[in-house]
Design a protein around this motif. Sequence first.
Motif, PDB file in Angstrom:
ATOM      1  N   GLY A  14       0.826  -1.205   0.000  1.00 41.47           N
ATOM      2  CA  GLY A  14       0.000   0.000   0.000  1.00 41.47           C
ATOM      3  C   GLY A  14       0.858   1.252   0.000  1.00 41.47           C
ATOM      4  O   GLY A  14       0.561   2.223  -0.705  1.00 41.47           O
ATOM      5  N   ASP A  15       1.942   1.221   0.782  1.00 39.27           N
ATOM      6  CA  ASP A  15       2.880   2.353   0.801  1.00 39.27           C
ATOM      7  C   ASP A  15       3.559   2.523  -0.552  1.00 39.27           C
ATOM      8  O   ASP A  15       3.772   3.644  -1.023  1.00 39.27           O
ATOM      9  CB  ASP A  15       3.956   2.149   1.876  1.00 39.27           C
ATOM     10  CG  ASP A  15       3.432   2.286   3.298  1.00 39.27           C
ATOM     11  OD1 ASP A  15       2.254   2.661   3.481  1.00 39.27           O
ATOM     12  OD2 ASP A  15       4.213   2.002   4.229  1.00 39.27           O
ATOM     13  N   VAL A  16       3.920   1.405  -1.197  1.00 36.69           N
ATOM     14  CA  VAL A  16       4.563   1.465  -2.515  1.00 36.69           C
ATOM     15  C   VAL A  16       3.634   2.162  -3.507  1.00 36.69           C
ATOM     16  O   VAL A  16       4.054   3.039  -4.266  1.00 36.69           O
ATOM     17  CB  VAL A  16       4.947   0.050  -3.015  1.00 36.69           C
ATOM     18  CG1 VAL A  16       5.437   0.094  -4.459  1.00 36.69           C
ATOM     19  CG2 VAL A  16       5.998  -0.572  -2.108  1.00 36.69           C
ATOM     20  N   LEU A  17       2.359   1.805  -3.477  1.00 39.77           N
ATOM     21  CA  LEU A  17       1.378   2.424  -4.369  1.00 39.77           C
ATOM     22  C   LEU A  17       1.231   3.917  -4.075  1.00 39.77           C
ATOM     23  O   LEU A  17       1.209   4.743  -4.992  1.00 39.77           O
ATOM     24  CB  LEU A  17       0.027   1.725  -4.238  1.00 39.77           C
ATOM     25  CG  LEU A  17      -1.083   2.221  -5.151  1.00 39.77           C
ATOM     26  CD1 LEU A  17      -0.691   2.089  -6.608  1.00 39.77           C
ATOM     27  CD2 LEU A  17      -2.363   1.460  -4.867  1.00 39.77           C
ATOM     28  N   LYS A  18       1.177   4.279  -2.788  1.00 39.01           N
ATOM     29  CA  LYS A  18       1.077   5.697  -2.420  1.00 39.01           C
ATOM     30  C   LYS A  18       2.299   6.485  -2.900  1.00 39.01           C
ATOM     31  O   LYS A  18       2.167   7.624  -3.344  1.00 39.01           O
ATOM     32  CB  LYS A  18       0.926   5.843  -0.905  1.00 39.01           C
ATOM     33  CG  LYS A  18      -0.427   5.424  -0.386  1.00 39.01           C
ATOM     34  CD  LYS A  18      -0.471   5.530   1.136  1.00 39.01           C
ATOM     35  CE  LYS A  18      -1.774   4.983   1.672  1.00 39.01           C
ATOM     36  NZ  LYS A  18      -1.776   4.960   3.150  1.00 39.01           N
ATOM     37  N   ALA A  19       3.479   5.861  -2.825  1.00 33.67           N
ATOM     38  CA  ALA A  19       4.694   6.535  -3.293  1.00 33.67           C
ATOM     39  C   ALA A  19       4.647   6.733  -4.806  1.00 33.67           C
ATOM     40  O   ALA A  19       5.040   7.788  -5.311  1.00 33.67           O
ATOM     41  CB  ALA A  19       5.938   5.742  -2.892  1.00 33.67           C
ATOM     42  N   ILE A  23       1.736  10.434  -3.119  1.00 28.06           N
ATOM     43  CA  ILE A  23       1.077  10.746  -1.850  1.00 28.06           C
ATOM     44  C   ILE A  23       2.082  10.757  -0.699  1.00 28.06           C
ATOM     45  O   ILE A  23       1.983  11.576   0.215  1.00 28.06           O
ATOM     46  CB  ILE A  23      -0.073   9.755  -1.577  1.00 28.06           C
ATOM     47  CG1 ILE A  23      -1.138   9.900  -2.678  1.00 28.06           C
ATOM     48  CG2 ILE A  23      -0.677   9.955  -0.198  1.00 28.06           C
ATOM     49  CD1 ILE A  23      -2.193   8.809  -2.671  1.00 28.06           C
ATOM     50  N   ILE A  24       3.043   9.838  -0.758  1.00 27.00           N
ATOM     51  CA  ILE A  24       4.129   9.815   0.228  1.00 27.00           C
ATOM     52  C   ILE A  24       5.447   9.753  -0.545  1.00 27.00           C
ATOM     53  O   ILE A  24       5.471   9.421  -1.729  1.00 27.00           O
ATOM     54  CB  ILE A  24       4.026   8.621   1.215  1.00 27.00           C
ATOM     55  CG1 ILE A  24       4.171   7.279   0.476  1.00 27.00           C
ATOM     56  CG2 ILE A  24       2.737   8.679   2.013  1.00 27.00           C
ATOM     57  CD1 ILE A  24       4.261   6.069   1.395  1.00 27.00           C
ATOM     58  N   THR A  25       6.538  10.044   0.144  1.00 24.46           N
ATOM     59  CA  THR A  25       7.851   9.939  -0.488  1.00 24.46           C
ATOM     60  C   THR A  25       8.377   8.517  -0.344  1.00 24.46           C
ATOM     61  O   THR A  25       7.930   7.761   0.520  1.00 24.46           O
ATOM     62  CB  THR A  25       8.844  10.928   0.146  1.00 24.46           C
ATOM     63  OG1 THR A  25       8.932  10.654   1.550  1.00 24.46           O
ATOM     64  CG2 THR A  25       8.408  12.366  -0.074  1.00 24.46           C
ATOM     65  N   GLU A  26       9.332   8.154  -1.202  1.00 24.01           N
ATOM     66  CA  GLU A  26       9.902   6.792  -1.198  1.00 24.01           C
ATOM     67  C   GLU A  26      10.444   6.400   0.177  1.00 24.01           C
ATOM     68  O   GLU A  26      10.330   5.252   0.582  1.00 24.01           O
ATOM     69  CB  GLU A  26      11.036   6.694  -2.232  1.00 24.01           C
ATOM     70  CG  GLU A  26      10.585   6.777  -3.663  1.00 24.01           C
ATOM     71  CD  GLU A  26      10.082   5.458  -4.208  1.00 24.01           C
ATOM     72  OE1 GLU A  26      10.534   4.392  -3.745  1.00 24.01           O
ATOM     73  OE2 GLU A  26       9.229   5.507  -5.113  1.00 24.01           O
ATOM     74  N   ASN A  27      11.029   7.369   0.892  1.00 21.61           N
ATOM     75  CA  ASN A  27      11.620   7.036   2.190  1.00 21.61           C
ATOM     76  C   ASN A  27      10.569   6.772   3.276  1.00 21.61           C
ATOM     77  O   ASN A  27      10.921   6.370   4.380  1.00 21.61           O
ATOM     78  CB  ASN A  27      12.614   8.101   2.635  1.00 21.61           C
ATOM     79  CG  ASN A  27      11.978   9.452   2.899  1.00 21.61           C
ATOM     80  OD1 ASN A  27      10.859   9.718   2.457  1.00 21.61           O
ATOM     81  ND2 ASN A  27      12.694  10.301   3.604  1.00 21.61           N
TER      82      ASN A  27
END
Length: 141
Positions: A14-19, A23-27
């Motif tokens: 889910g974080d990968v998709l947001k990045a 929506i969020i940064t890779e870090n």
Amino acid sequence: MSLVYTEITLKNAGDVLKAREGIITENKIRQTTAQALVDTGAWTLVINEATRDKLGLRVFKTDEGTLADGTKTEYCLAGPVEVGWKNRSTNCDALVLPNADDILLGAIPLEAMDLMIHPRTEEVVGVHGDQVLHKIKVTQR
């Protein structure tokens, strides 16, 4: 055959998709790198509760199953998880066993990444070699 371990990277998919969507940064992608026991008898990825917490995975199902030693236990399914090995990756759900000592890399993610245990060297290798897999180019008309 001895026990075979390999290094994998687990990411909150889910974080990968947001990045990817900005929506969020890779870090900010929650991830961990670990030595996983390759277990062709396990059907999917198996993690413990501490790994689930570190990745921030949501539990979406609880069920009962039988472990390899015959013990019946309750487990959760959580995910999705992006599993990475060298230049390959796949997404799958993780079976969460609260007291699991090892992360298990099971049959479904192994097959999805086209991996196997080499019988002579007892290490994880690409079924068709370790070269970069060809990417399909999609064009719109």
